[in-house]
Design a protein around this motif. Structure first.
Motif, PDB file in Angstrom:
ATOM      1  N   ILE A 340       0.841  -1.208   0.000  1.00 14.73           N
ATOM      2  CA  ILE A 340       0.000   0.000   0.000  1.00 14.73           C
ATOM      3  C   ILE A 340       0.872   1.253   0.000  1.00 14.73           C
ATOM      4  CG2 ILE A 340      -1.659   1.317   1.358  1.00 14.73           C
ATOM      5  CD1 ILE A 340      -2.863  -1.331   2.251  1.00 14.73           C
ATOM      6  N   ALA A 341       1.969   1.228   0.772  1.00 11.52           N
ATOM      7  CA  ALA A 341       2.872   2.378   0.813  1.00 11.52           C
ATOM      8  C   ALA A 341       3.507   2.623  -0.553  1.00 11.52           C
ATOM      9  CB  ALA A 341       3.953   2.151   1.862  1.00 11.52           C
ATOM     10  N   ALA A 342       3.934   1.548  -1.235  1.00 14.11           N
ATOM     11  CA  ALA A 342       4.536   1.694  -2.559  1.00 14.11           C
ATOM     12  C   ALA A 342       3.527   2.243  -3.562  1.00 14.11           C
ATOM     13  CB  ALA A 342       5.075   0.350  -3.040  1.00 14.11           C
ATOM     14  N   PHE A 343       2.285   1.794  -3.457  1.00 11.02           N
ATOM     15  CA  PHE A 343       1.229   2.301  -4.350  1.00 11.02           C
ATOM     16  C   PHE A 343       1.034   3.797  -4.141  1.00 11.02           C
ATOM     17  CE2 PHE A 343      -3.202   3.418  -5.153  1.00 11.02           C
ATOM     18  CZ  PHE A 343      -3.376   2.960  -6.456  1.00 11.02           C
ATOM     19  N   LEU A 361       0.079  -0.076  -9.093  1.00  9.72           N
ATOM     20  CA  LEU A 361      -0.303  -1.456  -8.784  1.00  9.72           C
ATOM     21  C   LEU A 361       0.879  -2.407  -8.949  1.00  9.72           C
ATOM     22  CD1 LEU A 361      -3.813  -1.546 -10.527  1.00  9.72           C
ATOM     23  CD2 LEU A 361      -3.344  -1.485  -8.072  1.00  9.72           C
ATOM     24  N   VAL A 362       1.673  -2.198 -10.002  1.00 10.31           N
ATOM     25  CA  VAL A 362       2.863  -3.038 -10.194  1.00 10.31           C
ATOM     26  C   VAL A 362       3.854  -2.819  -9.052  1.00 10.31           C
ATOM     27  CG1 VAL A 362       4.867  -3.460 -11.669  1.00 10.31           C
ATOM     28  CG2 VAL A 362       2.608  -3.157 -12.696  1.00 10.31           C
ATOM     29  N   ALA A 363       4.064  -1.554  -8.670  1.00  5.65           N
ATOM     30  CA  ALA A 363       4.975  -1.254  -7.557  1.00  5.65           C
ATOM     31  C   ALA A 363       4.480  -1.875  -6.257  1.00  5.65           C
ATOM     32  CB  ALA A 363       5.113   0.259  -7.396  1.00  5.65           C
ATOM     33  N   ALA A 364       3.167  -1.877  -6.061  1.00  5.37           N
ATOM     34  CA  ALA A 364       2.596  -2.435  -4.834  1.00  5.37           C
ATOM     35  C   ALA A 364       2.886  -3.925  -4.710  1.00  5.37           C
ATOM     36  CB  ALA A 364       1.092  -2.189  -4.800  1.00  5.37           C
ATOM     37  N   VAL A 365       2.626  -4.685  -5.773  1.00  2.00           N
ATOM     38  CA  VAL A 365       2.834  -6.141  -5.680  1.00  2.00           C
ATOM     39  C   VAL A 365       4.321  -6.482  -5.665  1.00  2.00           C
ATOM     40  CG1 VAL A 365       0.609  -6.686  -6.703  1.00  2.00           C
ATOM     41  CG2 VAL A 365       2.594  -6.418  -8.197  1.00  2.00           C
ATOM     42  N   LEU A 366       5.150  -5.654  -6.320  1.00  3.83           N
ATOM     43  CA  LEU A 366       6.595  -5.896  -6.291  1.00  3.83           C
ATOM     44  C   LEU A 366       7.149  -5.669  -4.889  1.00  3.83           C
ATOM     45  CD1 LEU A 366       9.269  -6.492  -7.718  1.00  3.83           C
ATOM     46  CD2 LEU A 366       9.399  -4.054  -8.328  1.00  3.83           C
ATOM     47  N   ALA A 367       6.795  -4.542  -4.278  1.00  2.00           N
ATOM     48  CA  ALA A 367       7.268  -4.252  -2.916  1.00  2.00           C
ATOM     49  C   ALA A 367       6.743  -5.281  -1.928  1.00  2.00           C
ATOM     50  CB  ALA A 367       6.834  -2.850  -2.503  1.00  2.00           C
ATOM     51  N   GLY A 368       5.464  -5.611  -2.039  1.00  6.46           N
ATOM     52  CA  GLY A 368       4.881  -6.594  -1.126  1.00  6.46           C
ATOM     53  C   GLY A 368       5.522  -7.962  -1.264  1.00  6.46           C
TER      54      GLY A 368
END
Length: 387
Positions: A340-343, A361-368
């Motif tokens: 969520i923070a990356a998003f 959204l891509v950044a969110a799943v990558l960071a998570g």
């Protein structure tokens, strides 16, 4: 069906409603299903009935629903009205759908806890089928009222719960239940569930906020249509998700850490390969499919990024379920918080609205995935040392 019946402007508001229902419904009430299923299964293993558990869970669900309803009423003049195109009927549909969601999670929790998976399957078939049937009936009748299609969501949830419950009672009397029987991990499950629902469904809402007047009221609907096509593999992954956690938990419970790691590696490899393949396919044929089915125009880049975010979410879920299987629900929350923070960081950049949300959204799943994978590796090593 709603897109064709309502036109672009009306369908945009319905797309935001759809996203809010799924974020709020799954995010807030899915932990209720999980805890009811766990408590019911525990009682079934001891040969005692689960009716007291259902009553306690009903009270918790009712309290949650009342708090959510109050929050929505407060939020309406503070900006929620803008998200829902100033349509009070969509607010009514949102409240009713969330109330129906709370009730259906209780039914699904009992069915899952008692391993009544035939009736559990009927729930999903009736929910999807009745929603489509109502939409078709409204379209054939020439109904072009957005609220009617919004109410169809709540109707489908209620119909599915009634059919799944069936004429025979699926709960039996048993010893009294305390709230502690249902709430040992509720807080962490709630955070994880909201995080998952947020990343899965926030796209149309974020486009509506980021696009503003630049894109027009139809933008959330166009984005939702692209998501639905690009993320078809994610729908099938729900079956994998349902069986993966019990399998990993069984291996961890038996102390078979080698088997646990081998299964985790196989799942991650398979999910990674599927994500790469579906991203390529979505880029190649996704724009054509969206044009034929919905009449909307999306670029190959749009479809590739949407598919990549869906594939990344499958990977992230696989890793967080590994943490839960090892008994570290608290750590599993960290991945969703990081996502969520990356998003939030990515959507703050001054880019074209669709691209900004897709990259978010891509950044969110990558960071998570990176956070969950790193924590899983550390915890696996710690369990190996203890063994």
């Amino acid at each position: 069906m709603a897109g064709h019946a309502l036109g672009d402007e009306g369908y945009g508001g319905l797309a935001v409603l759809w996203a809010l229902v799924n974020i709020g419904g799954f995010g807030l009430f899915q932990p209720l299903e999980q805890e009811v299923a766990r408590a019911t299964a525990d009682r079934a293993s001891r040969g005692v009935g689960s009716a007291p558990v259902l009553r306690r869970a009903g009270v918790l669900g009712a309290v949650q629903f009342m708090l959510v309803t109050a929050g929505l009423l407060v939020a309406w003049p503070l900006g929620l009205d803008g998200l829902l195109d100033g349509r009070p009927e969509l607010l009514v549909a949102l409240v009713l759908a969330l109330g129906a969601f709370a009730g259906t999670q209780l039914v699904r929790g009992i069915l899952g806890g008692r391993h009544l998976f035939d009736r559990y399957a009927w729930y999903f078939m009736v929910e999807g089928g009745s929603r489509m049937a109502v939409a078709v009936a409204l379209a054939l009748a020439g109904v072009a009222a957005v609220g009617a299609y919004g109410l169809a969501i709540a109707f489908a949830l209620v119909a599915a719960a009634v059919v799944a419950a069936g004429p025979r009672p699926f709960v039996r009397p048993g010893p009294p239940a305390s709230y502690r029987e249902l709430t040992p991990a509720m807080g962490f499950l709630l955070i994880a569930s909201i995080g998952e629902a947020f990343i899965l469904n926030v796209g149309p809402v974020a486009v509506d906020i980021a696009g503003g007047d630049e894109l027009g009221p139809e933008a959330p609907g166009v984005f939702l249509n692209g998501m639905l096509i690009a993320r078809i593999p994610l729908f099938f992954f729900q079956a994998v998700k349902a069986s993966l956690l019990p399998s990993l938990a069984t291996l961890a419970g038996h102390g078979d850490l080698v088997g646990f790691r081998n299964m985790q590696i196989k799942i991650v490899a398979a999910v990674g390969a599927a994500a790469a393949a579906t991203t390529v396919v979505a880029a190649a044929v996704g724009p054509f499919v969206v044009r034929i089915v919905f009449g909307d125009e999306l670029s190959r880049t749009d479809m590739a990024l949407l598919a990549a975010s869906g594939g990344g979410l499958m990977l992230m879920l696989s890793l967080t379920l590994g943490l839960v299987a090892l008994g570290h629900t608290r750590l599993a929350v960290a991945g969703w918080v990081a996502g969520i923070a990356a998003f939030a960081v990515m959507v703050s950049f001054d880019l074209e609205p669709f691209l900004r949300v897709e990259l978010g959204l891509v950044a969110a799943v990558l960071a998570g995935s990176l956070v969950a994978g790193g924590l899983l590796n550390l915890e696996y090593a710690a369990h190996r040392r203890e063994a």
